[in-house]
Design an enzyme around this catalytic site. Structure first.
Site, PDB file in Angstrom:
ATOM      1  CD  GLU A  32      67.777 119.824 119.317  1.00 46.48           C
ATOM      2  OE1 GLU A  32      68.951 119.915 119.715  1.00 46.48           O
ATOM      3  OE2 GLU A  32      67.469 119.416 118.196  1.00 46.48           O
TER       4      GLU A  32
ATOM      5  CG  ASN B 292      76.396 111.160  87.173  1.00 46.44           C
ATOM      6  OD1 ASN B 292      76.180 110.023  87.566  1.00 46.44           O
ATOM      7  ND2 ASN B 292      76.603 111.444  85.904  1.00 46.44           N
TER       8      ASN B 292
ATOM      9  CG  HIS C 166      66.765 119.929 115.007  1.00 44.46           C
ATOM     10  ND1 HIS C 166      67.702 119.230 115.736  1.00 44.46           N
ATOM     11  CD2 HIS C 166      66.922 119.540 113.708  1.00 44.46           C
ATOM     12  CE1 HIS C 166      68.385 118.441 114.926  1.00 44.46           C
ATOM     13  NE2 HIS C 166      67.936 118.613 113.683  1.00 44.46           N
TER      14      HIS C 166
END
Length: 697
Positions: free
Chosen positions: A70, A287, A48
């Protein structure tokens, strides 16, 4: 290809080669442990990871082949398919194919055909049996010929890569760093011994040779230390390179236009520090994008460009690294922050009134505090900046905030380059020496006792335009009090907080090696570790965060100014009042226990000569016992100063060095008698009685 993409590909290749190597081993092991779910999960995660990284970098061929593999691994771990030899054959062929694709990426070629392996993987995924291929051996032979044909050029490339770089396990570097740390301690010790020899045998040829050799050893040790530190250094660009994509995605989500300008990405710092700063930087950038930069329409109304700008900068400053995040957004309003903090219950209205502008900015680091009106996928939960504070505290770092309304905000983080060998400020408290990490020190100030004020049960100092909370280190560690009116305040910072440590004396700055206290003492609050000094003594390193925590929990007690009448009246007039001056805490405790056990002697402990001179003004004492060899002011200087200050009682000197027993010298300095350590209680009491009887006459 730009440097940023080149670095990402290089990191991808290193990681993928490690994963492929492990996959080879794990798949073979899986045939023996077919029901091992943990092993299957490990193999699935590796595939993965390869798929995700290759997809991000645009390696479509590798993405396609890994995607089908996978799916097979996912069915195996869910139990929808069982591990068989045929399945394992195809999976191992898949690993070989991945190896060839990775080799192509390294060489900049595209020679691997994945059609056949993709077909096989899809058949396995669909649960269909694979047909035997008679031409398989012929194909293998052709591949072998091709491999031999390309062998010389491949060997040349691999050899060149080996010559330029070598990968070393981090644990080996840690071991090497520890050994260098021991060497630094030995260098400090030898340097101190050499200095003592130079004082004692000045001009001697062998001593001059020793000084010269010591100097050379110091130079080589410093160079070796720097070289080893550099092996652990990585460019901060490894962290910075993740942010352009993150900022771009955030802008699309928030409908904002922002330029992220990065500089100083080549700045290097220790790998252990790099690992800790990734999360804080993510939160601070989010932020800045969410709270700092205004939406385009708001910026236009303010006369600003529609597109905002965030600057991410790193640079060296002495033995520290400084990381700045600056935006040209709306800035922060201290009053609005206070109001919001009161609404959230973070602070009380009374506390809000006493907060300075800088302290108001620091409210954003409080757990649960957020200025967002609603919770979104980007912000509003009040957890981001709290993470920043925690991680920076862990590194003994400092955060400074500067902000102007409608002009923008700057966050400045100051971090140590490495966590193993640091610069420290040595301070003395009640005769004990402590080390304060210099990265936490803002400044030092010499003050008088009268400059300290009480505010709501806490001691504070007015320092220029701000009020600084004080912490007396001797009270934190329950050491003997000091009596001198002169003292020093070491102004320290941790993340956004500022506080002053009150100490007796500043000794100087020194490079120290941090040593763990081990399991037995490792959990001591307020102590970060220990170091070995040049004279072989072990000194404790203060943990700034721990001391701030202890100080915040100490009871608020209004303090009274020192008063002579209070101290003298509390002592019974019939008892002997004795002042004991010794820099050794152990010697003081032993002597005090012996003398106090008599039942008629009260002992006042003093740690140094300077304190003794100050204490004599506050205490009426009948006798003074002093050590001779003490730092700062020895027993001779102390005795002379006491006599000059008007003390006319008996002075008894006790020392472990018999060579100082010179009656003429003692008399000249005002000392009445001398005893050599170790000394018994009977000898001390006989001498005390003898001196008392002489002075009474």
């Amino acid at each position: 290809m730009n440097n940023e993409m080149s670095d990402l590909i290089q990191d991808f290749l290193i990681e993928t080669e490690e994963l492929i190597e492990q996959l080879d081993q794990d798949l073979v092991e899986l045939e023996q442990r077919k029901d091992d779910l943990d092993l299957l999960n490990k193999i699935f995660r590796a595939a993965h990871t390869i798929k995700g990284s290759s997809s991000f970098l645009g390696f479509d061929k590798l993405t396609e082949v890994t995607h089908v593999a996978e799916e097979i691994l996912n069915k195996l771990r869910k139990g929808d398919m069982v591990v068989t030899t045929e399945v394992m054959d195809v999976l191992l062929e898949f690993v070989d194919c991945v190896k060839r694709i990775v080799e192509d990426i390294k060489n900049g070629t595209d020679s691997t055909d994945t059609t056949e392996i993709v077909k096989k993987l899809k058949l396995v995924n669909e649960g269909k049996a694979l047909k035997k291929e008679p031409q398989k051996d012929v194909q293998k032979a052709e591949k072998s010929k091709t491999a031999k044909k390309n062998e010389p050029s491949q060997i040349s490339k691999i050899t060149k890569a080996i010559e330029q770089t070598i990968r070393v396990d981090v644990n080996r570097l840690d071991t090497l760093m520890n050994l260098v740390g021991e060497l630094v301690l030995s260098r400090n010790r030898i340097a101190q011994i050499s200095a003592e020899f130079e004082k004692k045998f000045d001009g001697d040829f062998l001593v001059e040779q020793l000084i010269e050799t010591t100097s050379h050893l110091g130079l080589i040790t410093t160079e070796l230390q720097l070289a080893v530190m550099k092996t652990r250094m990585v460019p901060i660009g490894k962290v910075f390179n993740k942010f352009p994509r993150m900022v771009r995605d955030l802008c699309r989500e928030l409908n904002k236009e922002i330029d992220l300008i990065i500089s100083g990405e080549d700045t290097e710092l220790d790998k252990s520090v790099v690992e800790e700063i990734g999360d804080p930087l993510i939160h601070m950038l989010r932020n800045a994008v969410d709270h700092g930069i205004e939406p385009p329409e708001e910026r236009l109304k303010k006369g600003k460009p529609e597109k905002g700008t965030v600057y991410l900068t790193a640079y060296h400053e002495g033995n520290h690294i400084v990381i700045e995040i600056r935006d040209d957004g709306r800035g922060m309003d201290p009053e609005k922050l206070k109001k919001k903090a009161i609404e959230k219950g973070v602070i009380t209205p009374e506390e809000a009134k006493t907060l300075s502008k800088e302290e108001a900015f620091g409210l954003i680091f409080k757990p649960g505090f957020s200025t967002s009106e609603k919770v979104t996928g980007v912000s509003g939960r009040g957890v981001g900046m709290d993470v920043v504070k925690t991680n920076i505290e862990k590194l003994n770092g400092i955060i400074q905030i500067e902000s102007e309304i409608d002009k923008g905000t700057t966050f400045r983080m100051k971090l140590p380059l490495t966590l193993a060998i640091i610069q420290a400020l040595l301070v003395e408290v009640s005769g004990e020496v402590f080390a304060v990490p210099i990265v936490s020190v803002i400044e030092t100030v010499k003050i008088d006792e009268n400059e300290i004020h009480n505010f709501e049960g806490r001691e504070v100092l007015k320092l220029r335009e701000s009020v600084l909370s004080l912490v007396r280190i001797n009270e934190v560690f329950e050491l003997e009090p000091t009596f001198s009116n002169e003292m020093y305040v070491v102004v320290v910072a941790l993340a956004e907080k500022r506080v002053g440590f009150v100490v007796d004396r500043l000794i100087g700055q020194e490079e120290i090696v941090i040593k763990s206290l081990g399991e037995y003492l490792g959990g001591t609050v307020g102590i970060a570790g220990a170091t070995i000094m040049g004279d072989g003594t072990v000194r404790l390193i203060l943990d700034v965060a721990g001391i701030m925590d202890i100080a915040s929990k100490m009871p608020r007690i209004p303090r009274k100014k020192k008063s002579k009448s209070v101290t003298t009246e509390s002592v019974n007039e019939k008892r002997l009042r004795l002042m004991l001056v010794d820099d050794s805490a152990t010697d003081r405790k032993i002597m005090k226990r012996l003398l106090s056990g008599t039942g008629w002697i009260d002992v006042i402990e003093i740690t140094n000569g300077k304190d003794a001179i100050a204490a004599i003004k506050n205490f009426d004492v009948d006798m003074i016992i002093t050590d001779i060899f003490m730092p700062g002011m020895d027993g001779f200087e102390l005795s002379r100063s006491l006599r000059e200050a008007g003390y006319n009682g008996p002075i008894l000197a006790i020392s472990s060095r018999g060579e100082v027993n010179d009656s003429k010298k003692f008399s000249a300095y005002g000392i009445d008698a001398f005893l050599t350590k170790p000394v018994g209680l009977d000898d001390i009491l006989n001498k005390i009685n003898e001196l008392n009887s002489i002075y009474k006459k």
